[in-house]
Design a protein around this motif. Structure first.
Motif, PDB file in Angstrom:
ATOM      1  N   UNK A   1       0.822  -1.220   0.000  1.00  0.00           N
ATOM      2  CA  UNK A   1       0.000   0.000   0.000  1.00  0.00           C
ATOM      3  C   UNK A   1       0.852   1.265   0.000  1.00  0.00           C
TER       4      UNK A   1
ATOM      5  N   UNK B   1      -1.323   3.669  11.361  1.00  0.00           N
ATOM      6  CA  UNK B   1      -1.872   2.315  11.323  1.00  0.00           C
ATOM      7  C   UNK B   1      -1.475   1.597  10.043  1.00  0.00           C
TER       8      UNK B   1
ATOM      9  N   UNK C   1      -0.856   4.636  -0.964  1.00  0.00           N
ATOM     10  CA  UNK C   1      -1.583   5.252   0.146  1.00  0.00           C
ATOM     11  C   UNK C   1      -0.603   5.947   1.077  1.00  0.00           C
TER      12      UNK C   1
ATOM     13  N   UNK D   1      -5.945  13.827  11.377  1.00  0.00           N
ATOM     14  CA  UNK D   1      -6.683  12.862  10.567  1.00  0.00           C
ATOM     15  C   UNK D   1      -5.798  12.276   9.473  1.00  0.00           C
TER      16      UNK D   1
ATOM     17  N   UNK E   1      -0.807  10.006   1.839  1.00  0.00           N
ATOM     18  CA  UNK E   1      -1.101  10.617   3.134  1.00  0.00           C
ATOM     19  C   UNK E   1       0.104  11.371   3.674  1.00  0.00           C
TER      20      UNK E   1
ATOM     21  N   UNK F   1      -3.902   7.180   8.988  1.00  0.00           N
ATOM     22  CA  UNK F   1      -3.595   6.026   8.136  1.00  0.00           C
ATOM     23  C   UNK F   1      -2.115   5.681   8.125  1.00  0.00           C
TER      24      UNK F   1
END
Lengths: 490, 133, 500
Positions: A109, A152, A112, A145, A116, A149
């Motif tokens: 990933x 985690x 992602x 916010x 972020x 991601x």
């Protein structure tokens, strides 16, 4: 191009990179090149602003008027620029480092991850350039916010519970304490702009109210990890090392400290805050955090957790300095944002490099590691020196100013805290280096074979280590930026 | 004593409507059979209708239909509001009655549906069967 | 033509309902098109009305059939009612747009009943917003309620049983209102709202026991109708067991319009001065609202059924507005009105998202969100916009309503209300991050095997639900981004009724 758009470009460039990163999902090399490029542009914008700020120009832009007199606006000043410089420059280095780290550990990933990361950086620079408390608050929340991601990222049970704790701590404090405090000030004063003398001077609020507001801000910006709101930081260490390095040594935690600095200098105003009864309470909370977290750090065997507690202590240093309210102390604490960032990110990079190369996470396993990974451990030594505050590293300059500031404030107890804490820093870092180089490994008879981390990891960590040294000699510009901001000469 | 009596008697229409309303409310809350609950609901609405209608009453007045309606010229002078009950509440209550009937109709239809589903219209039994689902 | 816009807003859905029910006997599949066309007409008229009112300060009156008040029924259009009308018709348009996909899955063959009922409900809601007559309001309230009873009861399973309590509570609420109006009529002899206000001011009747009793009855009646916490018992069951097509329409609008009407009564009929005299009422109402917010949030947190969860969130949000309107200061009232609009779209978004989720997974348990980011990224993203707005994350509209409500509460010194608002934001954050966690992580167990990446089954909600869902989530963001203009608009109204 008009100069006032530069901060907007600096903030938004990484947001603009996000669609590209997503589009290049299937082409990792190009995707990472886009990240690096965005970082370079961002840093270029920040550096281009430096001479203007040093000349004392006002760079201000209103993005959106929310209510009359309450805009979302950017204003560039010395302190913000310094912080923006730290974040932007380290983003480039960290991106390079994460290429090595994430590929070696075969993380998934990654699109992602980079997306972020880019959003987080936009939020960080947004905080740095905020012209008023509302803007700062919004970017502060966006950062919470956007980093969730990342924390985690591994997606396993440990990451999930760490991430949950991360978000609960940060959201509870910011929504529960900062938001009402901000609204209260807005209701009473009608002004949330950061101003040199503060906005609360003529508000006629009672001493108790002022103290409550101060504490709401100091604890509410829990990203600064002031005890007892520090629990999220060790928990967030479940994140991949590049995240811990950039976010939890630099961007996120420094945003917390930076916000508190802004409150003290821009909302309360240093002179006015000195008149608030019991404002020393912040000093003592910070001093307590410095000592306690250093002691806890001593007892940690997980290297990243030890670094996390060390970070908590160093952040409290900065708040401690700011709470002394003397010019030299505030300068020192602003400067420590810069110095500590480069020192601590080096240490985190080293921890990641050790993990990548040898799979070791615990300090007790690292005996004799200096012979296997000499370059990494040497950089670790430089990073430690900077965090401890030894010359010739940047950490010395900021700690010196902080000490002088404490003497100016005639707070001898604080001087003692600074010295004790530096000793403790040495006590928890130097043995790692010592045992790495001088104590032989598990099996002394076996010939030692060098097994270094990949170059993509090694080069970034040496860059930050060398910058830590360079900052010792180049601290002038940084100090000048802060002086312009404070309007003083040290 | 007589003062209290006069007070009660002079406003007897209100007392009746309050008593009726309480009966309806009691039935709606305490009865377990849904048809009885809806009978209570009807009583409740009717009480309010009575209240409205009774406010339009005047002593010695008659139904609000003009006696000399056709002969406009004379009637204009002859109309005395005291001779007629207030027509507005009555008109309003026509609508309210329609609303009440409609509500009752919907309610009974739903009761029928519930009966088809659960073969009972007793609240505890329905709840019991719901718990079993 | 433009004079008759208010008539058009009400008549379009009413006419649509008639046509749909007639055509529905022969050709049920045309019902959807008829409903959409009539609602589109209503929405257009409402927007045109908004534009028309934008030039005036206090709005203008519209006399149905040209009868002058107090004989004829007067409709009053001011900036506030025009705004609420647009919200109602827009949300109704979106909710009905999603109805076809939901009905096909849930209640095939019932279209000819559902669409006319939905249109009748929209007629009632628009009428309640426009009417200037207190008794007319009662009739429209009952039209709305009756169609919603029928809509709930038409559902399968527990719908009919939960509808019975809804009918009883709804009727009690409406009857209380009617009784309250009766008391006002007894004292003033008028039913026209503006007339009532003037007579009460002119006759100095604000201290009268009759007027006070009437006010309390009206307020309590609306508390039941809006589902304020201790009186909310009917709401969660009725809305969660209703057919999705119906709850998508009812949940966003019914409570909100009750709040609006209650606010309208307080400001336009009873006037802020009247309320200011009785400080105890405001304290009581704020306390009730505080309890409602806390209880609603906590119960919502404990739910595992998605629709039940959302229903309790609605209960908490009602507390926001019921408390906000009693703050009686500029920021508080502005926040309340803004929240009526914001919450309508937020709730609509969440219910649409939930119905999309249920349509594609067949389950309404919260666990069915598992892996939603992979299976239905778009549906979930749009649902999440609603969730973020509930938490109050900028730039969604939820942030701005909270901003004003908290500001108003701080100004009014209602610290318990501030605490409740913040508490509810935090609980909402917990709720939605629990959902995010489920959606994000809970399918990782398959991923350990890198050589065979799992074939993720794409399982998005049907387009019929997804399109309105996307539109709603965009509106939520737009409403946030353009909040300065909306707020400005609301403040014009708030200033005109004399709230300071």
């Amino acid at each position: 191009m008009n100069i006032q758009y530069l901060p907007v470009v600096a903030v938004s460039i990484s947001l603009l990179a996000v669609p590209l990163i997503i589009l290049l999902n299937k082409k990792p090399n190009l995707r990472e090149a886009v990240s690096l490029l965005a970082g370079v542009v961002k840093l270029g914008c920040v550096i281009a602003l430096v001479p203007h700020v040093l000349n004392g120009e006002q760079i201000e832009i209103v993005l959106w008027e929310f209510e009359a007199g309450l805009p979302i606006a950017f204003r560039v000043d010395g302190l913000g620029l310094l912080f923006a410089f730290v974040a932007a420059s380290l983003w480039i280095v960290t991106t390079a480092y994460s290429i090595g780290y994430m590929r070696t550990t075969k993380s998934k990933n990654l699109t992602r991850f980079y997306s972020y990361f880019a959003i987080s950086l936009a939020a960080t620079l947004g905080v740095a350039f905020s012209a008023n408390l509302l803007t700062l608050y919004l970017f502060y929340e966006a950062l919470s916010l956007a980093t969730f991601p990342l924390v985690t990222h591994n997606g396993d049970g440990e990451a999930r519970s760490g991430g949950r704790r991360y978000l609960y701590f940060l959201l509870t404090t910011s929504i529960g304490l900062v938001l009402p405090a901000m609204l209260y000030i807005y209701g009473q004063v009608g002004d949330l702009n950061f101003q040199p003398g503060g906005v609360l001077v003529d508000s006629g609020m009672s001493q108790t109210t002022l103290l409550v507001l101060l504490l709401a801000f100091v604890f509410g910006f829990a990203k600064a990890a002031l005890m007892p709101f520090h629990g999220w930081l060790p928990g967030a260490m479940v994140a991949p090392t590049p995240v811990s390095a950039l976010l939890h040594a630099v961007a996120v935690v420094k945003v917390g400290v930076f916000s508190i600095l802004r409150i003290i200098t821009g909302i309360f105003g240093t002179d006015f805050m000195a008149q608030v009864n019991w404002h020393e309470i912040v000093t003592w909370v910070a001093a307590g955090t410095v000592v306690i977290s250093s002691l806890i750090a001593l007892s940690q065997d997980n290297l990243k957790r030890r670094l996390a507690y060390s970070t908590i202590g160093q952040l409290a240093y900065i708040i401690l300095g700011a709470s002394l309210l003397t010019d030299r102390a505030v300068t020192g604490s602003s400067l420590h944002i810069l110095m500590h960032a480069f020192g601590k990110i080096t240490l985190f990079f080293c921890a990641g490099a050790i993990y990548v190369a040898s799979g070791k996470k615990y300090i007790s396993q690292m005996v004799g590691l200096g012979r296997i990974m000499p370059w990494t451990m040497a950089a670790f030594l430089i990073g430690s020196m900077s965090v401890i505050g030894l010359p010739p590293t940047g950490g010395f300059v900021s700690k010196w100013l902080l000490l002088m500031g404490a003497l100016d404030a005639r707070m001898n107890a604080v001087v003692v805290v600074y010295l004790v804490s530096s000793l403790l820093n040495a006590a928890y870092f130097l043995p790692i280096v010592f045992r790495g180089f001088y104590v032989p490994g598990d099996d002394p008879t076996k010939p030692v074979k060098m097994k270094e981390a990949p170059l993509w990891c090694l080069i970034p960590l040496w860059i930050t280590a060398l910058i830590s040294i360079a900052l010792f000699f180049l601290s002038d510009t940084a100090i000048r930026l802060i002086e312009v901001f404070l309007g003083v000469g040290v | 004593m007589s003062d209290v009596l006069t007070f009660i008697i002079s406003r007897f229409n209100y007392w009746i409507y309050i008593v009726l309303m309480m009966i309806g409310l009691y039935a709606m809350i305490a009865k377990r059979n849904y048809v009885k609950k809806f009978i209570g609901m009807s009583i409740f609405q009717t009480a309010i209708i009575l209240f409205y209608v009774s406010t339009g009453v005047k002593s010695g007045a008659t139904i609000p239909i003009l006696e000399h309606g056709h002969d406009i010229g004379h009637a204009a002078a002859a109309i005395n509001p005291d001779h007629y009950a207030n027509p507005l509440p009555h008109v309003l209550m026509l609508t309210a009655i329609v609303v009440g009937v409609a509500t009752l109709g919907v309610a009974l239809a739903v009761v029928q549906k519930v009966h088809d589903q659960y073969e009972t219209i007793e609240e505890p039994e329905i709840l019991f069967k719901l718990g079993q689902e | 033509m433009s004079e008759n816009l208010p008539f058009l807003v009400i008549a379009a859905p009413l006419f649509g309902a008639l046509v749909a029910s007639l055509v529905g006997w022969a050709r049920p599949r045309y019902c959807y098109a008829i409903a959409m066309v009539s609602l589109a007409a209503g929405l257009t008229a409402a927007i045109a009305l908004l534009v028309k009112v934008s030039g005036t300060v206090s709005g203008y009156e519209y006399r149905l059939g040209g009868w002058p008040p107090p004989i004829g029924i007067q409709h009053w259009v001011d900036p506030l009612s025009a705004l609420i009308l647009v919200v109602i018709t827009a949300v109704a348009f979106l909710a009905v747009m999603s109805a076809r996909a939901n009905l096909q899955l849930e209640l095939p063959g019932k279209e000819r009943f559902v669409y006319p009922l939905m249109l009748l409900m929209v007629t009632g809601l628009s009428g309640m917003t426009l009417t200037g007559d207190a008794f007319n309001l009662y009739v429209l309230l009952e039209i709305t309620s009756l169609s919603s009873y029928a809509l709930v009861a038409i559902g399968r399973g527990r719908a009919a049983a939960s509808c019975l309590n809804y009918i009883i509570m709804g009727t009690i609420g409406a009857s209380f209102y009617l009784l309250g109006v009766g008391y006002l009529y007894l004292k003033t002899g008028s039913l026209n709202m503006i007339d009532l206000r003037q007579i009460m001011i002119a006759g100095d009747m604000h201290g009268s026991q009759t007027v006070i009793t009437g006010f309390i009855l009206i307020t309590v009646g609306f508390w039941i109708k809006m589902g304020l916490y201790p009186l909310h018992g009917w709401l969660p069951n009725a809305y969660s067991f209703a057919p999705h097509a119906a709850s998508n329409l009812m949940a966003p609008l019914m409570t909100k319009v009750s709040v609006y009407v209650s606010l309208r009564m307080m400001l336009s009929v009873f006037t802020p001065d009247f309320l200011a005299v009785h400080a105890l009422w405001a304290q009581t109402a704020l306390l009730v609202a505080t309890i409602a917010i806390i209880a609603g949030s906590l119960i919502a947190y404990s739910q595992t059924d998605v629709k039940k969860l959302l229903c309790y969130l609605v209960v908490a949000e009602v507390g926001y507005m019921a408390g906000g309107m009693w703050l009686m200061n500029r920021a508080g009232i502005t926040g309340t009105i803004y929240h009526i609009a914001a919450d309508a779209f937020m709730t609509c978004c969440l219910f649409l998202g939930a119905s999309g989720l249920i349509a594609s997974t067949g389950s309404r348990h919260i666990r069915s969100f598992r892996g939603a980011t992979r299976r239905m990224p778009w549906t979930f993203a749009a649902f999440l916009v609603g969730g973020l707005s509930m938490i109050g994350v900028p730039p969604t509209c939820g942030f701005f309503s909270k901003w004003f409500l908290i500001q108003g509460a701080i100004e009014g010194g209602a610290w318990h209300f501030v605490a409740a608002l913040i508490f509810s934001s935090l609980i909402n954050a917990l709720i939605f991050f629990r959902i995010i966690e489920l959606a994000y992580f809970k399918d990782v167990e398959h991923e350990d095997d890198v050589s065979h990446p799992p074939q993720v089954q794409r399982n998005e909600a049907p387009w019929g639900i997804r399109i309105p869902l996307f539109i709603t989530s965009v509106v939520i963001v737009l409403l946030g981004v353009f909040s300065p203009r909306v707020i400005n608009w609301i403040e014009r109204f708030v200033d005109s009724v004399g709230v300071t």
